[in-house]
Design a protein around this motif. Structure first.
Motif, PDB file in Angstrom:
ATOM      1  N   THR A  51       0.836  -1.202   0.000  1.00 55.36           N
ATOM      2  CA  THR A  51       0.000   0.000   0.000  1.00 55.36           C
ATOM      3  C   THR A  51       0.873   1.255   0.000  1.00 55.36           C
ATOM      4  O   THR A  51       2.018   1.216   0.442  1.00 55.36           O
ATOM      5  CB  THR A  51      -0.934   0.025   1.226  1.00 55.36           C
ATOM      6  N   PRO A  52       0.340   2.392  -0.473  1.00 55.19           N
ATOM      7  CA  PRO A  52       1.134   3.621  -0.543  1.00 55.19           C
ATOM      8  C   PRO A  52       1.513   4.140   0.839  1.00 55.19           C
ATOM      9  O   PRO A  52       0.996   3.667   1.865  1.00 55.19           O
ATOM     10  CB  PRO A  52       0.203   4.607  -1.265  1.00 55.19           C
ATOM     11  N   VAL A  53       2.417   5.104   0.869  1.00 55.90           N
ATOM     12  CA  VAL A  53       2.931   5.663   2.122  1.00 55.90           C
ATOM     13  C   VAL A  53       1.780   6.168   2.994  1.00 55.90           C
ATOM     14  O   VAL A  53       0.858   6.841   2.517  1.00 55.90           O
ATOM     15  CB  VAL A  53       3.912   6.811   1.835  1.00 55.90           C
ATOM     16  N   ALA A  54       1.838   5.858   4.273  1.00 53.12           N
ATOM     17  CA  ALA A  54       0.767   6.219   5.195  1.00 53.12           C
ATOM     18  C   ALA A  54       0.726   7.732   5.437  1.00 53.12           C
ATOM     19  O   ALA A  54       1.766   8.370   5.602  1.00 53.12           O
ATOM     20  CB  ALA A  54       0.956   5.490   6.517  1.00 53.12           C
ATOM     21  N   VAL A  55      -0.478   8.276   5.496  1.00 53.03           N
ATOM     22  CA  VAL A  55      -0.656   9.696   5.800  1.00 53.03           C
ATOM     23  C   VAL A  55      -0.168   9.998   7.211  1.00 53.03           C
ATOM     24  O   VAL A  55       0.309  11.098   7.493  1.00 53.03           O
ATOM     25  CB  VAL A  55      -2.133  10.101   5.633  1.00 53.03           C
ATOM     26  N   THR A  56      -0.244   8.999   8.113  1.00 48.82           N
ATOM     27  CA  THR A  56       0.238   9.211   9.477  1.00 48.82           C
ATOM     28  C   THR A  56       1.731   9.513   9.513  1.00 48.82           C
ATOM     29  O   THR A  56       2.212  10.160  10.449  1.00 48.82           O
ATOM     30  CB  THR A  56      -0.055   7.977  10.348  1.00 48.82           C
ATOM     31  N   SER A  57       2.472   9.065   8.491  1.00 47.66           N
ATOM     32  CA  SER A  57       3.900   9.391   8.425  1.00 47.66           C
ATOM     33  C   SER A  57       4.101  10.894   8.288  1.00 47.66           C
ATOM     34  O   SER A  57       5.019  11.478   8.887  1.00 47.66           O
ATOM     35  CB  SER A  57       4.556   8.668   7.246  1.00 47.66           C
ATOM     36  N   TYR A  58       3.228  11.540   7.505  1.00 49.00           N
ATOM     37  CA  TYR A  58       3.279  12.996   7.355  1.00 49.00           C
ATOM     38  C   TYR A  58       2.950  13.678   8.679  1.00 49.00           C
ATOM     39  O   TYR A  58       3.617  14.637   9.081  1.00 49.00           O
ATOM     40  CB  TYR A  58       2.299  13.443   6.271  1.00 49.00           C
ATOM     41  N   MET A  59       1.922  13.164   9.370  1.00 50.25           N
ATOM     42  CA  MET A  59       1.516  13.761  10.642  1.00 50.25           C
ATOM     43  C   MET A  59       2.625  13.648  11.680  1.00 50.25           C
ATOM     44  O   MET A  59       2.888  14.573  12.443  1.00 50.25           O
ATOM     45  CB  MET A  59       0.240  13.088  11.149  1.00 50.25           C
ATOM     46  N   MET A  60       3.306  12.499  11.703  1.00 53.24           N
ATOM     47  CA  MET A  60       4.399  12.303  12.653  1.00 53.24           C
ATOM     48  C   MET A  60       5.584  13.203  12.318  1.00 53.24           C
ATOM     49  O   MET A  60       6.235  13.752  13.212  1.00 53.24           O
ATOM     50  CB  MET A  60       4.822  10.840  12.670  1.00 53.24           C
ATOM     51  N   ALA A  61       5.884  13.357  11.013  1.00 52.99           N
ATOM     52  CA  ALA A  61       6.976  14.243  10.607  1.00 52.99           C
ATOM     53  C   ALA A  61       6.680  15.687  10.999  1.00 52.99           C
ATOM     54  O   ALA A  61       7.567  16.419  11.468  1.00 52.99           O
ATOM     55  CB  ALA A  61       7.191  14.145   9.100  1.00 52.99           C
ATOM     56  N   GLU A  62       5.431  16.096  10.835  1.00 52.66           N
ATOM     57  CA  GLU A  62       5.020  17.456  11.205  1.00 52.66           C
ATOM     58  C   GLU A  62       5.141  17.662  12.709  1.00 52.66           C
ATOM     59  O   GLU A  62       5.594  18.712  13.179  1.00 52.66           O
ATOM     60  CB  GLU A  62       3.567  17.678  10.759  1.00 52.66           C
ATOM     61  N   LYS A  63       4.763  16.648  13.474  1.00 52.92           N
ATOM     62  CA  LYS A  63       4.759  16.759  14.937  1.00 52.92           C
ATOM     63  C   LYS A  63       6.164  16.778  15.511  1.00 52.92           C
ATOM     64  O   LYS A  63       6.450  17.532  16.452  1.00 52.92           O
ATOM     65  CB  LYS A  63       3.963  15.599  15.536  1.00 52.92           C
ATOM     66  N   ALA A  76       8.926  16.833   2.460  1.00 54.29           N
ATOM     67  CA  ALA A  76       9.463  15.668   1.754  1.00 54.29           C
ATOM     68  C   ALA A  76       8.559  14.451   1.955  1.00 54.29           C
ATOM     69  O   ALA A  76       8.304  13.686   1.021  1.00 54.29           O
ATOM     70  CB  ALA A  76      10.874  15.360   2.246  1.00 54.29           C
ATOM     71  N   VAL A  77       8.052  14.278   3.171  1.00 57.49           N
ATOM     72  CA  VAL A  77       7.139  13.163   3.437  1.00 57.49           C
ATOM     73  C   VAL A  77       5.827  13.356   2.686  1.00 57.49           C
ATOM     74  O   VAL A  77       5.261  12.396   2.157  1.00 57.49           O
ATOM     75  CB  VAL A  77       6.880  13.025   4.952  1.00 57.49           C
ATOM     76  N   ALA A  78       5.346  14.594   2.617  1.00 50.50           N
ATOM     77  CA  ALA A  78       4.130  14.879   1.857  1.00 50.50           C
ATOM     78  C   ALA A  78       4.309  14.484   0.396  1.00 50.50           C
ATOM     79  O   ALA A  78       3.391  13.939  -0.235  1.00 50.50           O
ATOM     80  CB  ALA A  78       3.776  16.364   1.967  1.00 50.50           C
ATOM     81  N   GLY A  79       5.485  14.754  -0.137  1.00 49.17           N
ATOM     82  CA  GLY A  79       5.766  14.366  -1.519  1.00 49.17           C
ATOM     83  C   GLY A  79       5.685  12.865  -1.706  1.00 49.17           C
ATOM     84  O   GLY A  79       5.140  12.377  -2.703  1.00 49.17           O
ATOM     85  N   LEU A  80       6.206  12.112  -0.737  1.00 48.12           N
ATOM     86  CA  LEU A  80       6.139  10.645  -0.810  1.00 48.12           C
ATOM     87  C   LEU A  80       4.696  10.156  -0.728  1.00 48.12           C
ATOM     88  O   LEU A  80       4.316   9.224  -1.432  1.00 48.12           O
ATOM     89  CB  LEU A  80       6.963  10.028   0.319  1.00 48.12           C
ATOM     90  N   VAL A  81       3.907  10.775   0.135  1.00 47.75           N
ATOM     91  CA  VAL A  81       2.496  10.385   0.261  1.00 47.75           C
ATOM     92  C   VAL A  81       1.767  10.600  -1.058  1.00 47.75           C
ATOM     93  O   VAL A  81       1.063   9.717  -1.561  1.00 47.75           O
ATOM     94  CB  VAL A  81       1.804  11.176   1.392  1.00 47.75           C
ATOM     95  N   ILE A  82       1.950  11.795  -1.650  1.00 42.95           N
ATOM     96  CA  ILE A  82       1.262  12.122  -2.906  1.00 42.95           C
ATOM     97  C   ILE A  82       1.738  11.223  -4.031  1.00 42.95           C
ATOM     98  O   ILE A  82       0.942  10.641  -4.780  1.00 42.95           O
ATOM     99  CB  ILE A  82       1.479  13.607  -3.257  1.00 42.95           C
ATOM    100  N   ALA A  83       3.070  11.103  -4.173  1.00 44.16           N
ATOM    101  CA  ALA A  83       3.628  10.325  -5.284  1.00 44.16           C
ATOM    102  C   ALA A  83       3.234   8.849  -5.190  1.00 44.16           C
ATOM    103  O   ALA A  83       2.816   8.241  -6.180  1.00 44.16           O
ATOM    104  CB  ALA A  83       5.154  10.463  -5.295  1.00 44.16           C
ATOM    105  N   GLY A 137       9.176  17.390  13.874  1.00 41.62           N
ATOM    106  CA  GLY A 137      10.174  18.277  13.292  1.00 41.62           C
ATOM    107  C   GLY A 137      11.019  17.687  12.190  1.00 41.62           C
ATOM    108  O   GLY A 137      12.091  18.242  11.876  1.00 41.62           O
ATOM    109  N   ALA A 138      10.590  16.572  11.572  1.00 41.43           N
ATOM    110  CA  ALA A 138      11.278  16.075  10.388  1.00 41.43           C
ATOM    111  C   ALA A 138      10.833  16.899   9.175  1.00 41.43           C
ATOM    112  O   ALA A 138      10.008  17.814   9.305  1.00 41.43           O
ATOM    113  CB  ALA A 138      10.965  14.591  10.181  1.00 41.43           C
ATOM    114  N   ASP A 139      11.355  16.596   7.999  1.00 43.89           N
ATOM    115  CA  ASP A 139      11.011  17.351   6.790  1.00 43.89           C
ATOM    116  C   ASP A 139       9.630  16.903   6.301  1.00 43.89           C
ATOM    117  O   ASP A 139       9.507  15.989   5.490  1.00 43.89           O
ATOM    118  CB  ASP A 139      12.076  17.109   5.713  1.00 43.89           C
ATOM    119  N   SER A 140       8.587  17.572   6.766  1.00 45.77           N
ATOM    120  CA  SER A 140       7.219  17.154   6.447  1.00 45.77           C
ATOM    121  C   SER A 140       6.884  17.366   4.974  1.00 45.77           C
ATOM    122  O   SER A 140       6.070  16.628   4.406  1.00 45.77           O
ATOM    123  CB  SER A 140       6.214  17.905   7.323  1.00 45.77           C
TER     124      SER A 140
END
Length: 293
Positions: free
Chosen positions: A250-262, A269-276, A264-267
């Motif tokens: 399955t594609p990259v989990a949206v929760t990965s973006y939420m965790m990166a945002e929370k 870049a993670v958003a790009g992975l989720v979309i792509a 302080g990782a590069d959110s």
């Protein structure tokens, strides 16, 4: 033609519900993501997990084998992507978690249900539970730079999984009135998660999509290889193997973006992975289903 129609029947509900969430936000309507996410993760998904495990007629030994296969697949992916991020000189906190953890809840559970029925959902929940376990221990430790495994015990999903597994093992059943109530609560989980996925994608702001698409292609290949290898190594039955492959790819989990945002990782870049990876899954998931059915 029959195969195409079958795959379309499975994928269309997932795509349409996600599209509803996407268009809802684009139309300017309010969507309280925090409330819906909390409702799903603390109430409806635990109810769905518990009742699915309690009512499943799958041999407990088969569930144990699937759990081991899922652990083997995710362990293999952890090693593969750890090496990959090091070789490509990518930030470990940003990229490792999203590359490992797929959207086994929002996408995997409904696809398994539509494709393989109640048996498929039972298997999918087992893989989902293994992913949640690894995500809230190792995944959280990576993105946050530290974390306690005790955090896992506070998650309602894991409590529901352990309780459902106990009921399955002992052959227990809740009273009919309670089972019907939990069924009704659990039924709201899948449509809400799919609509929420569309909302999350609509709100993401990603840059450098070229790198994200390249990594998503690489991820798709590694995930397929890991799931197939683990399933064949443990000699999973056909439906269990199919569900394992479906869940892990399955594609990259949206929760990965939420965790990166929370944390302080590069959110972005993670958003790009989720979309792509989500866009790529429009092609890869139907092809995977066509192969597995």
């Amino acid at each position: 033609m029959n195969l195409i129609l079958t795959v379309l029947e499975i994928v269309a509900p997932v795509g349409l519900l996600g599209l509803i969430g996407f268009l809802w936000v684009r139309a300017g309507f309010d969507y309280r993501m925090e409330f819906i996410t909390r409702l799903c993760m603390t109430l409806s998904v635990p109810a769905l997990v518990f009742t699915a495990l309690m009512k499943t007629e799958i041999d407990p030994s088969a569930l144990t084998t699937l759990s081991l296969a899922a652990a083997l697949a995710y362990g293999g992916l952890t090693i593969i992507f750890w090496i990959t991020t090091r070789l490509l000189r990518l930030d470990l906190r940003t990229y490792l978690g999203p590359l490992i953890f797929g959207n086994t809840g929002n996408v995997g559970l409904p696809l398994a249900l539509f494709a393989f029925g109640a048996e498929g959902l039972g298997y999918a929940i087992v893989v989902f539970a293994v992913m949640i376990l690894w995500s809230f221990t190792f995944g959280l430790w990576i993105v946050a730079g530290g974390g306690s495994p005790a955090r896992l015990l506070k998650e309602p999903i894991m409590g529901a999984t352990l309780l459902g597994a106990l009921f399955l093992w002992q052959g227990w059943q809740t009273p009919r009135w309670l089972t019907n109530s939990l069924d009704l609560i659990g039924q709201i989980a899948i449509p809400l998660m799919l609509i929420t996925l569309g909302v999350a994608v609509a709100r993401l702001n990603a840059r450098h999509l070229g790198r994200a698409f390249a990594l998503s292609l690489l991820r798709a290949a590694f995930c397929l290889a890991a799931a197939l290898g683990a399933g064949l190594a443990l000699n999973l039955p056909p439906v269990a193997l199919a569900v394992l492959i479906l869940q892990v790819t399955t594609p990259v989990a949206v929760t990965s973006y939420m965790m990166a945002e929370k944390y302080g990782a590069d959110s972005d870049a993670v958003a790009g992975l989720v979309i792509a990876s989500t866009l790529l899954s429009v092609i890869t998931l139907p092809l995977t289903l066509a192969f597995l059915i």
